[in-house]
Design an enzyme around this catalytic site. Sequence first.
Site, PDB file in Angstrom:
ATOM      1  N   LEU A   1       0.827  -1.209   0.000  1.00 54.15           N
ATOM      2  CA  LEU A   1       0.000   0.000   0.000  1.00 54.15           C
ATOM      3  C   LEU A   1       0.865   1.265   0.000  1.00 54.15           C
ATOM      4  O   LEU A   1       0.367   2.358  -0.223  1.00 54.15           O
ATOM      5  CB  LEU A   1      -0.944  -0.004   1.202  1.00 54.15           C
ATOM      6  CG  LEU A   1      -2.014  -1.093   1.155  1.00 54.15           C
ATOM      7  CD1 LEU A   1      -2.853  -1.082   2.416  1.00 54.15           C
ATOM      8  CD2 LEU A   1      -2.918  -0.915  -0.059  1.00 54.15           C
ATOM      9  N   GLY A   2       2.162   1.086   0.257  1.00 59.51           N
ATOM     10  CA  GLY A   2       3.070   2.237   0.217  1.00 59.51           C
ATOM     11  C   GLY A   2       3.819   2.328  -1.101  1.00 59.51           C
ATOM     12  O   GLY A   2       4.545   3.286  -1.341  1.00 59.51           O
TER      13      GLY A   2
ATOM     14  N   LYS B   1       7.821 -17.722  -6.531  1.00 60.15           N
ATOM     15  CA  LYS B   1       9.264 -17.588  -6.350  1.00 60.15           C
ATOM     16  C   LYS B   1       9.953 -18.372  -7.455  1.00 60.15           C
ATOM     17  O   LYS B   1       9.367 -19.308  -8.029  1.00 60.15           O
ATOM     18  CB  LYS B   1       9.687 -18.187  -4.999  1.00 60.15           C
ATOM     19  CG  LYS B   1       8.969 -17.588  -3.796  1.00 60.15           C
ATOM     20  CD  LYS B   1       9.536 -16.261  -3.394  1.00 60.15           C
ATOM     21  CE  LYS B   1       8.863 -15.727  -2.153  1.00 60.15           C
ATOM     22  NZ  LYS B   1       9.112 -14.314  -1.914  1.00 60.15           N
TER      23      LYS B   1
ATOM     24  N   ASP C   1       1.628 -15.614   2.129  1.00 63.22           N
ATOM     25  CA  ASP C   1       2.724 -14.647   2.120  1.00 63.22           C
ATOM     26  C   ASP C   1       2.428 -13.450   1.215  1.00 63.22           C
ATOM     27  O   ASP C   1       2.813 -12.328   1.533  1.00 63.22           O
ATOM     28  CB  ASP C   1       4.004 -15.373   1.642  1.00 63.22           C
ATOM     29  CG  ASP C   1       5.235 -14.495   1.756  1.00 63.22           C
ATOM     30  OD1 ASP C   1       5.320 -13.730   2.734  1.00 63.22           O
ATOM     31  OD2 ASP C   1       6.112 -14.559   0.874  1.00 63.22           O
TER      32      ASP C   1
ATOM     33  N   HIS D   1      -0.874  -8.662  -0.070  1.00 64.52           N
ATOM     34  CA  HIS D   1      -0.500  -7.675  -1.094  1.00 64.52           C
ATOM     35  C   HIS D   1      -1.465  -7.676  -2.287  1.00 64.52           C
ATOM     36  O   HIS D   1      -2.001  -6.654  -2.677  1.00 64.52           O
ATOM     37  CB  HIS D   1       0.911  -7.932  -1.622  1.00 64.52           C
ATOM     38  CG  HIS D   1       1.954  -8.006  -0.543  1.00 64.52           C
ATOM     39  ND1 HIS D   1       1.891  -7.246   0.593  1.00 64.52           N
ATOM     40  CD2 HIS D   1       3.086  -8.749  -0.426  1.00 64.52           C
ATOM     41  CE1 HIS D   1       2.941  -7.516   1.363  1.00 64.52           C
ATOM     42  NE2 HIS D   1       3.681  -8.432   0.767  1.00 64.52           N
TER      43      HIS D   1
END
Length: 792
Positions: free
Chosen positions: A207-208, A361, A263, A268
Amino acid sequence: MFRRMILSLVFFLGIVPSMARESRGHISVVLLGATGDLAKKYLWQGLFQLYLDEVSNGHTFTFHGAATADLEKGRRLMYGHLKNLACPLDVPPDRCAMLKDQFLRLTEYRQLKTEEDYASLNREIRTVLDQEDLEEVGRIFYFSVPPFAYGEIARHINSSCRPPTGAWLRVVLEKPFGQDLQSAQQLAEELKTFFKEEEVYRVDHYLGKQTVAHILPFRDQNRKHLDPIWNRHHVERVEIVLKETVDVKNRTSFYEEYGVIRDVLQNHLTEVLMLLTMELPANVSNSEDVLRHKLQTFASLQGLERSSIVLGQYEAYNSHVREELQKGQDYFSRTPTFAGVLVHLDNLRWEGVPFILTSGKVLDERVGYVRVLFKNRAYCTQHETTWDAKESQCKPKQLIFYIGHGELNSPAILVSRNLFKPTMPQGTWKELLDRPQLRLFGHSISDYYAYVPVADLDAYAVLISHIYHGKKESFVTTENLLAAWGFWNRLLTNWVNEVPRVYPGGQENGHLLDFEIIGGEVSFVMKETLEVMDAKNGQTPDQYKTIQSRFRQSRLITAWSEELIAHLAADIEKVAISTVSRSGSFHVALSGGSSPLALFKQLVLHHYGFPWRHTHLWLVDERCVPLDDPESNFGNLYEHLIRHVRVPYFNVHPMPVHLNRRLCVEEDKGPELYANEIGALVANASFDLVLLGLGADGHTASLFPHSSVGLEGNQEVIFTESPVKPHQRMTFALPFINKARRVWVLVMGKGKHDIVTVVSRAGNEPKKWPISGVNPTSGQIAWYVDYEALLG
Ligand code: BG6
């Protein structure tokens, strides 16, 4: 050293001396976990940035790095991290050195372990501020510690280190916030005993990120262009992607418990999904409105199914786990390191639009983006070499929120030139003009209006500034958190530990992880070449053919469940078509329960020629619950069939269990009403098809063993009592079922094997086994029983 210098530093720096005398107040920042990795990589730099940005506004600060290490070790580690602080590019080196020096002088290390340590920190803050004659504005406690430590720290802060009345407290928490809905609820409850909701700032660093933080402002500033197209009629699909090349070596103790869904997707990518799909509040800077709209959107998320996901695991993962967690050679982890998930929203704006969330990943590249692909309806008559990016409606139309890395290696916002020229804020975003050779998503950068931020800001620095300014919309509230866990919980409880597809990693993955969406289901494009052999005769299961035989002297159709359902759906369509061509309409009465759900799906996905327009849907039985209750048969029929097909509204006939604002009361005469409706619409009150199920106790419709209710008499529809909840039911009576032209019974699953065996031999004993009384007087009965139910 640390005392008596807050104001003098402000003077020394030459920063607004006049204001400092009348300081607007003091803020103490306590960084718990000050020697850790996150602090080293991001948090100290973020705090330094906060200091640089805000000290000139008249506030004063002190920074207390805290950890459990003793003074000597703690200081050594922490000051090691602080050596790397950097100033923004436009600050000259000598000024930068001075600023860093000032920041360091305002910063101390302290060991915080016991209640007394917190009480002593509190005393010192108070003493220093009294001596300096500074008013306390607030305290920030940044928890950069593992969640198991939250409870104790929270207790100490609450009991011994709260700021005085009038000053605010902000506690900042880092994920993970629980492992599933239940643990998140527990953690939230625990925190609630120490802090008020407005005091808690849960960080999701996405969110940043500059692009993510700009999604709402972008939607707001471009309402004029987006309003008409930000919906299911125009958006073809939305991809929300975070691909990484790193593995999880040295992190397996965390990762093995969490995996990619917990995760990355639960937090996110879900947050990004919400920013894209929520209804825009009138004022996007109003935290409360933003959060309320977000929660409403959570409520519109359609539940995930097994078929909504594909999972993978990079090949070396298992050996990393064995090594780091000291597992034996027989340990095989099922933790997914890759996931592709299809999400749908059940609201007017987004119904039917696929939102594809992907993360993993050890993939081929590191990149994060949101790609909104719009439908292309134009047919261009000119050769494509002459298409102009701005005018041609035939070029793809997309809006991309580029979160970072990848070929662009920068956050960016890109809009196809044939969509619209976006409004971007002056001063903070600029047009990207210096990379004309770049191609993105198959197209030249010149096909897009492309913007990048003027200055690259780190997500943590952005969020630390938002904490300081109390911008709650950039953080995850408790309700928001629980809604997100609530959405993912079904997947996490049921399917996340199924064997994932193993992938080699990097470029070698080739097309192994590509997936496709067909009929609302996700599957890998490349199928695994695994053959399941039938042990007894060496045949693969699909070599079995549907067997037609006899059951209770009537037609029996049996096969593996999938094939059986396909067969049944095809038979229903055949009957429907011929009935409609003969009589103009097809009346079918359907049962509740779980077995028909697969049938409904089959009808929806594979029977586009079904005469829905002329089909009337009735219910064989219903539970006495409101129609929108999850237990309602009609509710399920609606959810899985009606809403997906074109049955006219007036051809849908729910059972009237809910009348006069009460459920199944005799004097409301629900059964009579339904019988009258049938009498008015169905010729001779004889259904073209009644589809029944079979309960493990021998019940069918809502006619249960050991009761004579509904086994005889002239009443078509009646109330009955079920031995299991919800007890009250409305149902067709047995003689009425037997009036139908066709009665087909669908029985599936191992759990039905015993009753199938019993019923196969039973005579006509409806009181014992109501199903045995199903025997149409002039119609036909057929049994659709899968292998598991038939053979056990
Ligand atoms: C973190 C996850 O929250 O986000 C990591 O725990 C992941 O596994 C990281 O690598 C991704 O963040 P970024 O900022 O590198 O895209």
